[in-house]
Design a protein around this motif. Structure first.
Motif, mmCIF file in Angstrom:
data_model
loop_
_atom_site.group_PDB
_atom_site.id
_atom_site.type_symbol
_atom_site.label_atom_id
_atom_site.label_comp_id
_atom_site.label_asym_id
_atom_site.label_seq_id
_atom_site.Cartn_x
_atom_site.Cartn_y
_atom_site.Cartn_z
ATOM 1 N N TYR A 94 0.827 -1.203 0.000
ATOM 2 C CA TYR A 94 0.000 0.000 0.000
ATOM 3 C C TYR A 94 0.865 1.258 0.000
ATOM 4 C CZ TYR A 94 -3.824 3.132 1.316
ATOM 5 O OH TYR A 94 -4.742 4.142 1.351
ATOM 6 N N ARG A 95 1.946 1.262 0.791
ATOM 7 C CA ARG A 95 2.883 2.389 0.801
ATOM 8 C C ARG A 95 3.474 2.611 -0.586
ATOM 9 N NH1 ARG A 95 7.447 0.488 3.469
ATOM 10 N NH2 ARG A 95 7.980 -0.160 1.388
ATOM 11 N N ASP A 96 3.902 1.520 -1.233
ATOM 12 C CA ASP A 96 4.471 1.633 -2.582
ATOM 13 C C ASP A 96 3.434 2.154 -3.574
ATOM 14 O OD1 ASP A 96 6.810 0.653 -1.491
ATOM 15 O OD2 ASP A 96 6.534 -1.379 -2.291
ATOM 16 N N TYR A 97 2.195 1.704 -3.442
ATOM 17 C CA TYR A 97 1.101 2.153 -4.293
ATOM 18 C C TYR A 97 0.884 3.658 -4.141
ATOM 19 C CZ TYR A 97 -3.815 2.827 -5.625
ATOM 20 O OH TYR A 97 -4.983 3.297 -6.166
ATOM 21 N N LEU A 98 0.792 4.155 -2.890
ATOM 22 C CA LEU A 98 0.604 5.586 -2.659
ATOM 23 C C LEU A 98 1.802 6.397 -3.129
ATOM 24 C CD1 LEU A 98 -1.120 5.844 0.840
ATOM 25 C CD2 LEU A 98 -2.152 6.056 -1.425
ATOM 26 N N THR A 99 3.000 5.881 -2.910
ATOM 27 C CA THR A 99 4.205 6.572 -3.367
ATOM 28 C C THR A 99 4.139 6.795 -4.876
ATOM 29 O OG1 THR A 99 5.542 5.678 -1.563
ATOM 30 C CG2 THR A 99 6.724 6.418 -3.529
ATOM 31 N N GLY A 100 3.746 5.782 -5.599
ATOM 32 C CA GLY A 100 3.615 5.908 -7.048
ATOM 33 C C GLY A 100 2.582 6.947 -7.453
ATOM 34 N N ILE A 101 1.458 6.955 -6.771
ATOM 35 C CA ILE A 101 0.410 7.940 -7.073
ATOM 36 C C ILE A 101 0.915 9.355 -6.813
ATOM 37 C CG2 ILE A 101 -1.823 8.837 -6.277
ATOM 38 C CD1 ILE A 101 -2.759 5.956 -6.022
ATOM 39 N N TYR A 102 1.544 9.559 -5.681
ATOM 40 C CA TYR A 102 2.048 10.893 -5.342
ATOM 41 C C TYR A 102 3.069 11.365 -6.367
ATOM 42 C CZ TYR A 102 -0.107 10.720 -0.669
ATOM 43 O OH TYR A 102 -0.976 10.667 0.371
#
Length: 156
Positions: free
Chosen positions: A77-85
């Motif tokens: 989930y952290r990696d997913y949000l990092t990509g979105i940001y």
């Protein structure tokens, strides 16, 4: 006797209760403690969480829960949000984390954001998200330091 006990308890805990309020999201069980002078915005229809603002400070605090749509692990989930940001042009200038939590912080244009997320394998993810103009950083730092770690919520 019960009235006396209640009165003494109120006297002993009164200042702490007057300075802070607890918000609890009924859908995910996400809880956060915030300064009492922050005001809640209207609740969204989906029941995911709530945003709060201060009568003087510019910026908002959002407290919400969500399903981990990136997989079972919080790291996914952290990696997913990092990509979105990063894909949306935001910068990430600070990251930290452990097995059950992470922080992402950086800039979104002239705004600073600070996200703390907590969760566990297979459960919901609980968030507290601060967003404010960069010029307000000295006023927001003590609030983030005091309240970001008061985020909580159940794993299932």
């Amino acid at each position: 006797m019960i009235r006396l006990f209640a009165f003494v308890l109120l006297i002993l805990t009164g200042p702490a209760l007057a300075d802070d309020v607890q918000y609890r999201n009924s859908r995910f069980g996400t809880t956060a403690v915030l300064p009492a002078d922050f005001r809640a915005s209207p609740a969204p229809t989906n029941g995911d969480g709530r945003s709060f603002s201060h009568p003087v400070l510019r910026g908002t605090v959002s407290v919400y829960g969500a399903h981990n749509i990136a997989g079972d692990r919080l790291a996914d989930y952290r990696d997913y949000l990092t990509g979105i940001y990063l894909d949306s042009g935001q910068s990430i200038t600070y990251q930290a984390g452990g097995n059950s939590w992470f922080v992402l912080s950086g800039w979104d244009g002239d705004e600073i954001y600070y996200l703390r997320a907590e969760g566990c394998t297979g459960g919901p993810v609980h968030h507290i998200y601060f967003s404010f103009p960069g010029s307000e950083k000295p006023r927001w730092e003590p609030i983030i330091e005091r309240y970001a770690r008061k985020l909580d919520g159940p794993c299932q």
